[in-house]
Design a protein around this motif. Structure first.
Motif, PDB file in Angstrom:
ATOM      1  N   ARG A 354     -30.101   6.970 -26.082  1.00 19.54           N
ATOM      2  CA  ARG A 354     -31.369   7.282 -25.422  1.00 19.54           C
ATOM      3  C   ARG A 354     -31.410   8.751 -24.993  1.00 19.54           C
ATOM      4  NH1 ARG A 354     -30.252   2.212 -22.946  1.00 19.54           N
ATOM      5  NH2 ARG A 354     -29.694   3.190 -20.953  1.00 19.54           N
ATOM      6  N   ARG A 358     -34.135  11.626 -26.246  1.00 23.29           N
ATOM      7  CA  ARG A 358     -34.889  12.470 -25.312  1.00 23.29           C
ATOM      8  C   ARG A 358     -34.618  13.952 -25.555  1.00 23.29           C
ATOM      9  NH1 ARG A 358     -33.641   8.198 -21.589  1.00 23.29           N
ATOM     10  NH2 ARG A 358     -31.755   9.288 -20.894  1.00 23.29           N
ATOM     11  N   ALA A 438     -32.724  17.175 -20.508  1.00 29.40           N
ATOM     12  CA  ALA A 438     -32.398  16.172 -21.524  1.00 29.40           C
ATOM     13  C   ALA A 438     -31.162  16.592 -22.325  1.00 29.40           C
ATOM     14  CB  ALA A 438     -33.587  15.976 -22.455  1.00 29.40           C
TER      15      ALA A 438
END
Length: 782
Positions: A354, A358, A438
């Motif tokens: 994840r 991102r 991120a």
């Protein structure tokens, strides 16, 4: 000078590790102080002292950083221990745990408040929780089955939810809701414990869901979790620190810099596992490691490389394992990593994926777009399993550990070449310095996941599958590199004295899978692999219920290393062995028929009548085992660095994997032997001549001369002391003994610390030097 007049040095000359627990609290440690002071150490090294889960036998499951553990005697007890230690010239070094706390809400107030108030709690910043991934709830994997099957075991008691011994706070205003609705309304979600593997949304210690990660990179969290320890440092109650598992932290570099400043630069060592030629980052303001790098090299000195290679081939013939399931180290290590990552660390891999998604979405570079999550996940997985060190660091160059060679191999995992570009995308993000949150998160998560994978795949899996010489399968060890030459050992010592002269060194710890004396016995088998194979042929019969060749080999070596078999201890160690190996049973998917077969095999074989033949072989090799035991101990205590003596190991100490190695020991020992004498002589010499072993000391090899010179390892510390030990004594005996091998001594007169009436000058015959023991420790006199 009386003992009360002495004061402990700020920097240890030697430490003594004590495993505190409710059965051995501060008061018991204080009772041992006079003996330990007489032994010659300068500091007691205490396991964690802060409040932990009630009954904890280790203390790494901290529940409250503000309080000293009441079960040990509280702060008053710790201060009393410190005072007693000071009266005898000793100081205290304390083990601290910055990476994690106990996932036990009823005991962990900070966690309780997070569960009650959710992400709005002032304590929410303490814990590394991905609230979005959990749909706004923190997963709590404690239920014995799916919630629908155990709903009747959940009950509301005022503003508390209870499940057997577990207690959880209820969100304000939800107490009167029907139970299913009440569960949905909480900031947490109690679930079946098996869901932790794939659904967990908080960072944990390795794959242990009972330990939740702490965000000490946050200055406020650092202050709250270190305040008590820093106060005890300032007040002189403790003198130094051992840092548990810094590799789990988001920013080890920043943490250690902050700790160094806050502690005033106190002597600090870190539990850092270094690969074969890996170096501790130069920028880390610490004295060094806890010493596993030294352990690997000391053990290697007493391992015969040629015999070890023969032992490996005999093991392969006996156990007949597949190459990647225990027959070849590199292949076994890689297979274990491939197995652990999507299994035990599936939740961590998902969170890392994840983060990669991102990071790609946030990047202004169009080359990072249109990357499928599955491709990014595969790229991450392939790069992670090829990491040869625990993790990259901000102070280093990530390209040195996430290498171009690893990336080239990783691209081969993709059947469509165009999809393989995901590897370059991920590697570019990992090597870059993009400050976007991120990208920072991806780099941080990758490093943390890498360290967890390395620990679980290597230490806790592959080490239990590849077992030709279990003595080599220690934390920081490399079973693929058996044996260390004297030249390599001296080069290592020179580097330690130059770069980290006050680093820690160890031979046994609370984490070693076998104590030093057990490993010393097993090392002798590398000098007689043929005799070992012959013994196995005698005690192994095809009609016996042998569970599998690898386990059988490990079991026979276990009883050889331990000595006269203690069935219960051997059974417990082997049960842990087969579950960690995970090939036929595991901790989470247990196979009772297999485990019963292992127990039956042990009872009828290694712990039964055939085990007597193993005992006979050990007895015949006892002089050579003793040479290894004493040699390793003396080298450890006199080489560069600050030696840590694990409780009980000043004398004969045979222990297997934890919890066997955390059993209480007696102070003083009931029947001191040669190892006690050697240990005390070395420690007292360090105390008498601290400059000969300290930060500005020297280390110089002393080469022997003669036909068996390779069996004599010697060195001088600052031209004031001489250490001489016998290596590979069985091979030496087969070669006819010392003959006219000699050791030229530096100028002056040298006294034997174990027999002061013996003095030497000039060149001494090895046979005379080792007339009493297979080791000698000399001190310049006159």
């Amino acid at each position: 000078m009386t003992s009360a007049a002495r004061s402990a040095p700020v920097v240890p000359t030697a430490t003594y590790r004590l495993q505190l627990q409710p059965g051995f609290p501060f008061a018991a440690a204080a009772d041992a102080v006079p003996y330990l002071a007489s032994l010659g150490v300068s500091h007691l090294h205490l396991s964690p002292v802060l409040e932990a889960v009630p009954g904890s036998s280790h203390g790494y499951d901290v529940t409250d950083h503000a309080r000293v553990r009441e079960e040990l005697g509280g702060e008053e007890g710790l201060r009393a221990l410190a005072a007693t230690a000071r009266e005898h010239g000793l100081g205290l070094v304390v083990d601290i745990v910055p990476n994690h706390m106990a996932m036990a809400p009823r005991h962990n107030h900070a966690l309780w408040e997070v569960l009650r108030e959710g992400p709005g709690s002032p304590y929410a910043r303490w814990f590394d929780v991905d609230w979005e991934a959990g749909g706004g709830q923190l997963l709590v994997p404690v239920l014995g089955g799916p919630v629908g099957e155990v709903l009747g075991d959940l009950r509301v008691d005022g503003d508390v939810l209870r499940y057997h011994d577990h207690m959880f706070p209820l969100r304000a205003g939800t107490e009167g809701l029907p139970l299913p609705e009440l569960l949905d309304a909480q900031w947490y979600r109690p679930v079946w414990w098996r869901l932790a593997r794939t659904e967990l949304n908080y960072r944990r210690f390795f794959s242990i869901s009972e330990l939740i990660g702490v965000r000490v990179e946050d200055p406020e969290v650092f202050d709250a979790t270190h305040g008590t320890i820093l106060r005890l440092l300032r007040e002189g109650v403790i003198d130094g620190l051992r840092i548990d598992h810094p590799d789990g932290l988001a920013d080890p570099d920043g943490y250690l810099a902050r700790l160094h400043e806050a502690s005033g630069g106190r002597w600090t060592v870190v539990e850092k596992i270094l690969a074969a030629e890996e170096r501790l980052p130069d920028s880390w303001p610490v004295a060094g490691t806890t010493g596993y790098d030294a352990l690997r090299r000391i053990d290697g000195l007493f391992t015969d490389p040629a015999g070890a290679a023969e032992l490996v081939e005999l093991y392969r013939a006996f156990a007949a394992p597949q190459t990647d399931r225990g027959g070849d180290w590199a292949a076994t290590e890689r297979r274990a990593a491939y197995g652990v990552l999507p299994h035990e660390l599936a939740a961590e891999l998902d969170r890392l994926t994840r983060a990669a998604v991102r990071a790609c979405a946030a990047s202004p570079d169009p080359a990072l777009r249109d990357r499928a999550p599955w491709a990014l996940r595969t790229a991450l997985e392939e790069l992670l399993v090829r990491m040869e060190v625990y993790r990259p660091y901000a102070s280093g160059d990530a390209a040195d550990v996430v290498t171009a060679e690893a990336a080239a191999e990783a691209r081969g995992a993709f059947t469509v070449p165009e999809e393989a570009g995901a590897v370059d995308v991920v590697r570019g993000l990992l090597l870059g310095r993009d400050p976007h949150p991120a990208a920072v998160e991806l780099r941080t998560r990758f490093a943390q996941t890498s360290s967890a994978l390395r620990a679980k795949a290597v230490e806790d899996t592959a080490f239990y599958r590849y077992v030709p010489l279990p003595a080599a399968n220690e934390v920081g060890g490399d079973p693929g590199l058996l044996g260390v030459t004297p030249e390599d050992f001296h080069a290592y010592c020179a580097r330690v004295q130059r770069d980290r002269p006050l680093t820690g060194t160890v031979l046994s710890t609370h984490d070693t899978k076998r104590s030093a004396d057990v490993r010393a016995a097993l090392a002798v088998l590398t000098e007689c692999p043929g005799r070992w194979a012959e013994l196995l042929d005698q005690v192994t019969h095809t009609e016996e219920r042998v569970p599998d060749g690898q386990t059988a080999w490990a079991a026979w070596q276990t009883v050889f290393g331990l000595g006269p078999a203690d069935p219960e201890r051997v059974r417990d160690a082997l049960l842990k062995h087969v579950r960690e190996a995970g090939m036929y049973t595991s901790w989470t998917e247990q196979e009772p028929p297999y485990e019963e077969a292992v127990a039956a095999f042990l009872a009828e074989g290694p712990c039964g009548a055939p085990g007597e033949r193993v005992a006979a072989l050990r007895e015949s090799l006892e002089p050579h085992i003793r040479a290894n035991v004493l040699g390793a101990a003396l080298v450890h205590l006199t080489m560069p660095g600050v030696p840590d003596v694990y409780q009980g190991t000043e004398g004969e100490y045979r222990a297997l994997v934890d919890p066997d190695n955390r059993r209480p020991v007696a102070f003083p020992p009931a029947a001191p032997g040669p190892k006690d004498a050697v240990t005390a002589a070395a420690l007292r010499l360090r105390r008498r001549r601290p400059d000969a072993f300290g930060a500005k000391a020297g280390h110089r090899p002393l080469p022997a001369e003669g036909p068996t010179a390779a069996h004599l390892l010697a060195f001088t510390r600052s031209e004031e002391t001489i250490t001489a030990v016998t290596r590979l004594s069985l091979r030496l005996a087969e070669a006819g003994g010392w003959a006219d091998t000699r050791l030229p001594l530096p100028p002056g007169t040298w006294a034997d610390t174990l027999a002061p009436e013996r003095e030497f000058t000039g060149t001494v015959a090895a046979a005379d030097l080792f007339a009493r023991l297979p080791v000698a420790l000399l001190e310049r006199v006159g």
